[in-house]
Design an enzyme around this catalytic site. Sequence first.
Site, short mmCIF file in Angstrom:
data_model
loop_
_atom_site.label_atom_id
_atom_site.label_comp_id
_atom_site.label_asym_id
_atom_site.label_seq_id
_atom_site.Cartn_x
_atom_site.Cartn_y
_atom_site.Cartn_z
N CYS A 186 0.75 -1.26 -0.16
CA CYS A 186 0.13 -0.09 -0.09
C CYS A 186 0.92 1.20 -0.13
O CYS A 186 1.49 1.47 -0.91
CB CYS A 186 -1.01 -0.07 1.02
N ARG A 188 -14.30 2.65 12.88
CA ARG A 188 -13.66 3.94 13.46
C ARG A 188 -13.77 4.89 12.54
O ARG A 188 -13.98 6.12 13.21
CB ARG A 188 -12.00 3.45 13.04
N HIS A 197 -4.56 -5.53 0.45
CA HIS A 197 -4.18 -6.06 1.91
C HIS A 197 -4.65 -7.58 1.98
O HIS A 197 -5.46 -7.71 2.67
CB HIS A 197 -4.85 -5.28 2.98
N GLU A 249 -3.00 -9.38 3.74
CA GLU A 249 -2.66 -9.55 5.12
C GLU A 249 -3.97 -9.58 6.15
O GLU A 249 -3.83 -9.99 7.42
CB GLU A 249 -1.53 -8.82 5.55
#
Length: 305
Positions: free
Chosen positions: A142, A248, A234, A236
């Site tokens: 990223c 959030r 992502h 991960e």
Amino acid sequence: MPIKLPANHPEFSNLKAEGVPLMSEDTALRQDIRPLRIGLLNLMPTKIQTEVQFASLIGAGPLQIEISFIRMSNHESKHTSREHMMRFYRPFSEIRDQKFDGLIITGAPIEHLAFEDVTYWDEMIEVMNWTQSNVHSTFGVCWGAMAMLYYFHRVPKHILTEKLSGCFRQMNLVPSSPYLRGFSDNCIVPVSRWTQVLASDLDANNLPILLGSDITGPGLIEDPAHRALYIMNHFEYDSHTLAGEYSRDKGKDDQKTTLPVNYFPDDDPNRPPENRWRSHGYLLYGNWINEIYQSVPYQLSRIGE
């Protein structure tokens, strides 16, 4: 790939419970094999969560992995305890003379800033130059990927009008790539970013796009000249990472925060999301580790020659 991780790491037992192979120092010393040294330059605020996510991906095969957590020298973490940082991390200034088989540079929540406005950009330049002499293969993720593309190739990042968040299908554009060994014709990848790079900029620099999407743009890029891979998304992420980010963001701005695309079943945030990317994540990082193992010199001192 059993990982040598300190037994007093707070997530040691959780990693073991998830099936990640972990190895003690005594067991590692008895094996007649040099462990691969993988550095994790962790720029994320959620340090421990990120450690676990990447350790899970690179620790799923038969090779010994020695993972080192690295931080920027003068950047103070606001979301992780000082005790944890002092115990498990070393600043870049202390490891610059060392050699690594692989280095992962994570993303960072600073996409809105120009690269030159990032407080640690000067040291980041040092890190990127250092990878060319002290690291056999680098994996930028990223923002880490965009930083490397910008520094090495002057490829700009482009701000999006709204956040790309959700699970998006990526096409396998180079099935013959060793990094995509075992991949399907397409795969689902979690995406969470406010910026993108353009295929035209990558083509102009002769950078092969391995995974891509008409919606989210280039996803995985190879940079053979700099022994690097760049991923914009992502693999991960664990099952609930996007849910945590959504909660959030919603707390910060309820009106402008939209549901992650194709993530919650029936777009119901009260239902637990299904993980549809884990297997391809294991494949990608396992293939990266395998390519390192097949090509790296046995003697660490020869890395960079």
